[in-house]
Scaffold this motif. Structure first.
Motif, PDB file in Angstrom:
ATOM      1  N   LEU A 132       0.803  -1.223   0.000  1.00 35.24           N
ATOM      2  CA  LEU A 132       0.000   0.000   0.000  1.00 35.24           C
ATOM      3  C   LEU A 132       0.834   1.270   0.000  1.00 35.24           C
ATOM      4  N   THR A 133       2.148   1.152   0.180  1.00 35.44           N
ATOM      5  CA  THR A 133       2.986   2.343   0.346  1.00 35.44           C
ATOM      6  C   THR A 133       4.050   2.424  -0.752  1.00 35.44           C
ATOM      7  N   GLU A 134       3.581   2.447  -1.990  1.00 32.92           N
ATOM      8  CA  GLU A 134       4.406   2.742  -3.163  1.00 32.92           C
ATOM      9  C   GLU A 134       5.472   1.688  -3.457  1.00 32.92           C
ATOM     10  N   ARG A 135       5.269   0.457  -2.962  1.00 30.26           N
ATOM     11  CA  ARG A 135       6.267  -0.586  -3.208  1.00 30.26           C
ATOM     12  C   ARG A 135       5.672  -1.846  -3.836  1.00 30.26           C
ATOM     13  N   ARG A 136       4.438  -1.741  -4.309  1.00 30.90           N
ATOM     14  CA  ARG A 136       3.815  -2.924  -4.887  1.00 30.90           C
ATOM     15  C   ARG A 136       4.582  -3.430  -6.102  1.00 30.90           C
TER      16      ARG A 136
END
Length: 640
Positions: free
Chosen positions: A85-89
């Motif tokens: 959910l924090t820009e690392r998918r």
């Protein structure tokens, strides 16, 4: 197969969740769970803990304003959904790989990871630090807002959590602690705290509250009305057992269903809007939630290799050699059958250390103290003082947490505690936080300590037997993660002579003195050197303390160069050898001495072979070191 995740596809960062309805957030959690399962099936890693906090992760990011608000995940092994959910998918399928995402929270990786972790019970201290920094005007690029610690029930067995709560209650700062109670840390939770939490949701008032919470959320703001005596009475009426946390200065609310967004979201929104001091929210979750193979596994899918998503079957590489941990466990069982004074102590890692086998056979002699290494060491010390033969069995990286007790309660009193140190050296995918780099340095400097390292699985068997027989003081032996070398195993371990090494092969010019399992790489390097016309002597030290003085001084006398190799940091075996050589005046004779140790850096996750390559300690690097010391060109033929 990659799951279909239409709503998750629209969420790159927590801010993208702010416009979603509560129903959509529930759908997002379902898609996030599927994506987490899919990713870990490719990479392996910690699965169960992350699945247990999927709804909580979505709710926290939907309600709070990260990265300005700081979410601190205790241990950090449950953070895979958080990372998605924090820009690392786009990198989630690089988890725990070389150059990929860490399997834990890591400050250098993302501003959404405000505090790195991999050991337990640090989150409340860290959250309190952020809360105080906020109120003192501290400045970070993202700003400082609320501080939220998410701590599991297993981590609440460690004293550090209560030290932090006691301080937080005293300071009365606005702080949120979420107790993620899943009744399952890594092993079944241990101790009075576990029993206490179990009573919380067994009591009728709690059952009534759980049933009412969904439709009576309007009750929840009451405990936060400053100075209202009725609020306190209501709180105690709803949650009799919550008084423990109240006595530490926290307002307590719960327990609530951690998989029900209709409970999670209103509670978190109320806390965000109205909290003034420290709040503890007791959330009930299920480890491995939503994936049947994890839910039914003994450890709830705590750590897994790559696996088939449909069947849950793990894809483990076949091996003809037993693991070091298995050899240790089976040897200890063999010794315990003949000696009823042998007992075993571990700190929440019975499966990881192999002591689950000991517990099955000798339950009255096996003690899991929970995540409480300090207590485990002192408990072992008193067992030894009481005439038992305790094997204090911990990972190297976890034993660090009990170092003061090793010094004060064991070493100074010369008590014969046997320290079985698993995961010595570099451990691969868990990275720097779990590397066993420092135990030789921090144990071998203690007076009266015996420190051994097994070169292979047969040597490990001998060292277990040696530890059983040794009663003169504390003794430690270390061994790595993973499989052994496939050497022939003895029927029983032999008791080694304390402080005596062994010569593996005799040569000339250069002596290679190994301490630990780098011996296999040393022998590969020696073979390559022989092809160049250089025949080194290869020796296995076995002991870092006491040193085999006679063998080392003879090696120094008979060779123009001496090189030590060990899987540990500077200050360990090689440093003790250098001290011996200096004191004996050997350097005055012109001996060329080199010590190969782990470099002065923390090495990120990769395969163990890749990590040792970074450290410069594989066969090729050992060969290169010899050639360099002897002044031999590394291209072309060596000098005769």
């Amino acid at each position: 197969m990659t799951p279909k995740t239409p709503l998750l596809d629209t969420v790159q960062r927590p801010a993208d969740m702010k416009h979603l309805s509560d129903r959509q957030l529930t759908q997002l959690a379902n898609e996030l769970r599927s994506e987490t399962i899919s990713a870990v099936s490719v990479t392996g890693g910690h699965l169960g803990a992350g699945l247990g906090v999927v709804e909580l992760t979505v709710a926290l990011h939907a309600v709070f304003d990260t990265p300005r608000d700081k979410i601190i995940w205790d241990v950090g092994h449950q953070c895979y959904p958080h990372k998605i959910l924090t820009e690392r998918r786009d990198r989630i399928r690089t988890l725990r790989m070389k150059g990929g995402l860490s399997g834990f929270t890591k400050r250098s990786e993302s501003p959404y990871d405000p505090f790195g972790a991999a050991h337990s019970s640090t989150s409340i201290s860290a959250a309190l630090g952020f809360a105080v920094a906020r109120d003192l005007g501290g400045v970070v690029p993202e700003g400082l807002g609320d501080a939220i610690a998410v701590i599991g029930d297993g981590s609440m067995s460690a004293g550090m959590a209560y030290e932090a709560m006691n301080n937080a209650g005293h300071l009365k700062k606005r702080l949120v602690v979420i107790l993620n109670d899943n009744e399952m840390s890594i092993a079944p939770p241990t101790g009075a705290m576990s029993a206490y939490l179990s009573r919380l949701y067994a009591e009728e008032p709690f059952q009534d509250f759980k049933a009412a919470a969904k439709g009576a959320v309007s009750l929840l703001p009451e405990p936060f009305r400053e100075g209202a005596k009725r609020a306190k009475d209501i709180l105690k009426g709803m949650a009799v057992g919550g008084t423990l946390f109240e006595q530490l200065g926290f307002s307590y609310i719960g327990p609530i269903d951690g998989h029900d967004m209709d409970q999670l979201l209103p509670v978190l929104r109320t806390v965000k809007a109205r909290a003034t001091g420290p709040i503890l929210i007791h959330v009930l979750t299920k480890k491995g939630k939503g994936y049947a193979p994890a839910e039914t596994a003994r450890d709830k899918g705590h750590a897994t290799a790559k696996f088939n998503v449909v069947t849950g079957e793990q894809k483990k590489a076949p091996s003809n050699a037993p693991s070091y941990t298995r050899v240790f466990a089976e040897t200890l069982l063999q010794e315990a059958a003949a000696d009823d004074k042998i007992c075993a102590v571990t700190a929440a890692m019975p499966d990881g250390t192999g002591l689950n086998l000991f517990a099955e056979r000798y339950p009255s002699r096996c003690f899991d103290v929970g995540i409480a290494e300090q207590h485990g060491v002192t408990f072992s010390a008193a067992l030894a003082a009481g005439g038992m033969k305790p094997f204090c069995t911990m990972y190297s990286t976890f034993l660090q947490r009990g170092y003061d007790q090793v010094v004060h309660d064991v070493a100074i009193q010369r008590l014969p505690v046997r320290f079985a140190i698993d995961r010595a050296g570099l451990v691969g995918a868990d990275g720097a936080t779990h590397a066993g780099a420092f135990d030789v340095a921090y144990l071998a400097n203690l007076p009266g300590f015996v420190v051994m390292a097994a070169a292979d699985e047969a040597e490990l068997k001998h060292m277990v037997a040696t530890a059983v027989a040794y009663d003169a003081g504390p003794i430690a032996f270390r061994f790595p993660r993973g499989e052994g070398n496939g050497v022939e195993m003895p029927e029983r371990g032999e008791v080694l002579e304390i402080g005596k090494g062994r010569i593996i092969s005799q040569g000339a010019r250069v002596a290679l003195l190994s301490f630990g399992t780098r011996l296999a790489e040393v022998e590969k390097a020696a073979e390559a050197l022989r092809a160049r016309g250089i025949t080194p002597t290869v020796a296995d030290a076995r002991f870092a303390k006491p040193l085999d003085r006679d063998m080392i001084l003879q090696l120094a006398e008979d060779h123009e160069a001496l090189i030590t190799i060990e899987e540990g940091a500077v200050g360990g075996f090689g440093s003790h050898v250098a001290q011996l050589l200096a004191e004996e005046g050997v350097f005055d004779t012109g001996l060329k001495y080199r010590s190969m140790v782990l470099p002065d850096i923390f090495i990120d996750q990769a395969s163990p072979a890749d990590m040792y390559a970074v450290a410069g300690m594989n066969a090729a690097e050992i060969e290169s070191k010899v050639l360099n010391v002897l002044g031999v060109a590394q291209i072309g033929e060596a000098r005769a």
